[in-house]
Design a protein around this motif. Sequence first.
Motif, PDB file in Angstrom:
ATOM      1  N   SER A  18       0.820  -1.212   0.000  1.00 44.25           N
ATOM      2  CA  SER A  18       0.000   0.000   0.000  1.00 44.25           C
ATOM      3  C   SER A  18       0.852   1.258   0.000  1.00 44.25           C
ATOM      4  N   SER A  19       2.034   1.193   0.602  1.00 46.77           N
ATOM      5  CA  SER A  19       2.899   2.369   0.626  1.00 46.77           C
ATOM      6  C   SER A  19       3.513   2.638  -0.740  1.00 46.77           C
ATOM      7  N   THR A  20       3.698   1.586  -1.537  1.00 46.75           N
ATOM      8  CA  THR A  20       4.264   1.738  -2.882  1.00 46.75           C
ATOM      9  C   THR A  20       3.190   2.066  -3.911  1.00 46.75           C
ATOM     10  N   ILE A  21       2.056   1.384  -3.809  1.00 42.34           N
ATOM     11  CA  ILE A  21       0.929   1.625  -4.719  1.00 42.34           C
ATOM     12  C   ILE A  21      -0.298   1.938  -3.862  1.00 42.34           C
ATOM     13  N   PRO A  22      -0.439   3.195  -3.431  1.00 38.54           N
ATOM     14  CA  PRO A  22      -1.610   3.564  -2.612  1.00 38.54           C
ATOM     15  C   PRO A  22      -2.909   3.320  -3.376  1.00 38.54           C
ATOM     16  N   ALA A  23      -3.905   2.795  -2.696  1.00 38.59           N
ATOM     17  CA  ALA A  23      -5.177   2.485  -3.341  1.00 38.59           C
ATOM     18  C   ALA A  23      -5.866   3.733  -3.877  1.00 38.59           C
ATOM     19  N   ASP A  24      -5.604   4.904  -3.250  1.00 39.23           N
ATOM     20  CA  ASP A  24      -6.270   6.131  -3.681  1.00 39.23           C
ATOM     21  C   ASP A  24      -5.454   6.943  -4.688  1.00 39.23           C
ATOM     22  N   SER A  25      -4.296   6.412  -5.122  1.00 36.38           N
ATOM     23  CA  SER A  25      -3.502   7.110  -6.135  1.00 36.38           C
ATOM     24  C   SER A  25      -4.110   6.866  -7.515  1.00 36.38           C
ATOM     25  N   TRP A  26      -3.682   7.683  -8.487  1.00 41.52           N
ATOM     26  CA  TRP A  26      -4.273   7.538  -9.819  1.00 41.52           C
ATOM     27  C   TRP A  26      -3.904   6.205 -10.438  1.00 41.52           C
ATOM     28  N   TYR A  27      -2.664   5.753 -10.197  1.00 40.53           N
ATOM     29  CA  TYR A  27      -2.263   4.472 -10.774  1.00 40.53           C
ATOM     30  C   TYR A  27      -2.852   3.303  -9.989  1.00 40.53           C
ATOM     31  N   GLY A  28      -3.052   3.484  -8.681  1.00 41.71           N
ATOM     32  CA  GLY A  28      -3.732   2.452  -7.907  1.00 41.71           C
ATOM     33  C   GLY A  28      -5.178   2.304  -8.342  1.00 41.71           C
ATOM     34  N   THR A  29      -5.822   3.446  -8.597  1.00 44.54           N
ATOM     35  CA  THR A  29      -7.201   3.425  -9.085  1.00 44.54           C
ATOM     36  C   THR A  29      -7.280   2.789 -10.466  1.00 44.54           C
ATOM     37  N   LEU A  30      -6.289   3.107 -11.320  1.00 45.77           N
ATOM     38  CA  LEU A  30      -6.263   2.533 -12.668  1.00 45.77           C
ATOM     39  C   LEU A  30      -6.101   1.010 -12.614  1.00 45.77           C
ATOM     40  N   LEU A  31      -5.168   0.546 -11.785  1.00 41.21           N
ATOM     41  CA  LEU A  31      -4.943  -0.892 -11.664  1.00 41.21           C
ATOM     42  C   LEU A  31      -6.167  -1.599 -11.084  1.00 41.21           C
ATOM     43  N   LYS A  32      -6.828  -0.964 -10.143  1.00 40.64           N
ATOM     44  CA  LYS A  32      -8.022  -1.559  -9.555  1.00 40.64           C
ATOM     45  C   LYS A  32      -9.163  -1.590 -10.561  1.00 40.64           C
ATOM     46  N   GLY A  33      -9.296  -0.505 -11.347  1.00 40.28           N
ATOM     47  CA  GLY A  33     -10.377  -0.441 -12.322  1.00 40.28           C
ATOM     48  C   GLY A  33     -10.214  -1.433 -13.457  1.00 40.28           C
ATOM     49  N   VAL A  34      -8.960  -1.686 -13.864  1.00 38.95           N
ATOM     50  CA  VAL A  34      -8.725  -2.585 -15.005  1.00 38.95           C
ATOM     51  C   VAL A  34      -8.574  -4.039 -14.561  1.00 38.95           C
ATOM     52  N   PHE A  35      -7.779  -4.253 -13.504  1.00 43.41           N
ATOM     53  CA  PHE A  35      -7.454  -5.629 -13.102  1.00 43.41           C
ATOM     54  C   PHE A  35      -8.019  -6.017 -11.739  1.00 43.41           C
ATOM     55  N   ASN A  36      -8.806  -5.115 -11.091  1.00 43.59           N
ATOM     56  CA  ASN A  36      -9.278  -5.351  -9.731  1.00 43.59           C
ATOM     57  C   ASN A  36      -8.095  -5.589  -8.783  1.00 43.59           C
ATOM     58  N   PHE A  37      -7.003  -4.854  -9.030  1.00 42.54           N
ATOM     59  CA  PHE A  37      -5.790  -5.006  -8.229  1.00 42.54           C
ATOM     60  C   PHE A  37      -6.024  -4.527  -6.805  1.00 42.54           C
ATOM     61  N   GLN A  38      -5.475  -5.272  -5.856  1.00 44.86           N
ATOM     62  CA  GLN A  38      -5.568  -4.926  -4.440  1.00 44.86           C
ATOM     63  C   GLN A  38      -4.159  -4.945  -3.858  1.00 44.86           C
ATOM     64  N   PRO A  39      -3.701  -3.852  -3.216  1.00 41.10           N
ATOM     65  CA  PRO A  39      -2.312  -3.801  -2.722  1.00 41.10           C
ATOM     66  C   PRO A  39      -2.048  -4.694  -1.520  1.00 41.10           C
ATOM     67  N   ASP A  40      -3.120  -5.182  -0.871  1.00 38.57           N
ATOM     68  CA  ASP A  40      -2.917  -6.035   0.308  1.00 38.57           C
ATOM     69  C   ASP A  40      -3.820  -7.270   0.246  1.00 38.57           C
ATOM     70  N   PRO A  41      -3.657  -8.109  -0.774  1.00 39.14           N
ATOM     71  CA  PRO A  41      -4.531  -9.278  -0.913  1.00 39.14           C
ATOM     72  C   PRO A  41      -4.219 -10.339   0.138  1.00 39.14           C
ATOM     73  N   THR A  42      -5.192 -11.182   0.408  1.00 36.59           N
ATOM     74  CA  THR A  42      -4.959 -12.301   1.315  1.00 36.59           C
ATOM     75  C   THR A  42      -4.254 -13.424   0.550  1.00 36.59           C
ATOM     76  N   LYS A  43      -3.710 -14.364   1.286  1.00 34.88           N
ATOM     77  CA  LYS A  43      -3.029 -15.489   0.654  1.00 34.88           C
ATOM     78  C   LYS A  43      -4.000 -16.315  -0.196  1.00 34.88           C
ATOM     79  N   VAL A  44      -5.219 -16.467   0.307  1.00 32.32           N
ATOM     80  CA  VAL A  44      -6.216 -17.239  -0.444  1.00 32.32           C
ATOM     81  C   VAL A  44      -6.531 -16.545  -1.764  1.00 32.32           C
ATOM     82  N   GLN A  45      -6.655 -15.220  -1.742  1.00 32.29           N
ATOM     83  CA  GLN A  45      -6.930 -14.479  -2.972  1.00 32.29           C
ATOM     84  C   GLN A  45      -5.837 -14.700  -4.011  1.00 32.29           C
ATOM     85  N   VAL A  46      -4.593 -14.616  -3.583  1.00 32.37           N
ATOM     86  CA  VAL A  46      -3.478 -14.774  -4.519  1.00 32.37           C
ATOM     87  C   VAL A  46      -3.459 -16.177  -5.104  1.00 32.37           C
TER      88      VAL A  46
END
Length: 282
Positions: free
Chosen positions: A218-246
């Motif tokens: 989250s410190s490298t790719i903040p969820a509220d940054s423009w690139y964090g928002t872009l990654l979430k919008g396109v790939f549903n990227f989450q900066p702190d996923p659980t092990k099960v999710q991965v």
Amino acid sequence: MFANYLIGLREGLEASLVVCILIAYLVKTGRKDRLGPVWTGVGAAVALAMAFGAVLQFGSNELSFKAQEALGGSLSIIAVALVTWMVFWMRRTARHLRSELQGKLDAALAMGTGALVATAFLAVGREGLETSLFIWTAVQATGDGWNPLVGATLGLLTSVVLGWLFYRGALKINLAKFFTWTGGMLVVVAAGVLAYGVHDLQEADWIPGLYAHAFNISSTIPADSWYGTLLKGVFNFQPDPTKVQVWVWGLYLVPTLFFFFRKPAGSPSAPAKATAPEAKAV
């Protein structure tokens, strides 16, 4: 927005091609008087898809938090299953879609008006329901307000324009390649939706491991940054996923892409461009 644009474009183009094929076949066989039932079936399918989306959106608002998470997670998994089936089916049948639909239409014409309405309704309704479900789950996953809906609407409008150009004979593309590459991109999007659905089920206490994170950037790719928002919008990227999710994300994405792009045994080394004449004939 791009992911939802892709969903709207892909699903909408399938529906547009179906409608174009049905209408073109009736016109060329001198049965313009049977266009009414086709449009009735198409209109009913669109209305059903919109009603289904409204029920999902407003019905879920009346549920408790855990019930909402359980519903969202379950529907996300169902949406991924439907989209996965759809992209494999379309990749296999894209080149033969016209002949398959024309055969069904001939049978419906012989059975009467009701069968004709049902044929158009079922042909378009499947794409409509899949689109509503997948867009709803994508909206829930991104939490990006109206942007996902705007993206999907633009994709659907683009598909309508492309369908009209196909019908007029003004546009020729290799449909097999188009559905192959857009299908591959949808698989990537679906992997993100699946991971988000698993997270929903973890929050609903249906799956354990909610607080066992695989990593946290989250410190490298903040969820509220423009690139964090872009990654979430396109790939549903989450900066702190659980092990099960991965694990779920990887176990779905890798084998699905492998089998999707794997060339079937006995297929020619270079794909034939048979879709161009088919598009012209639409």
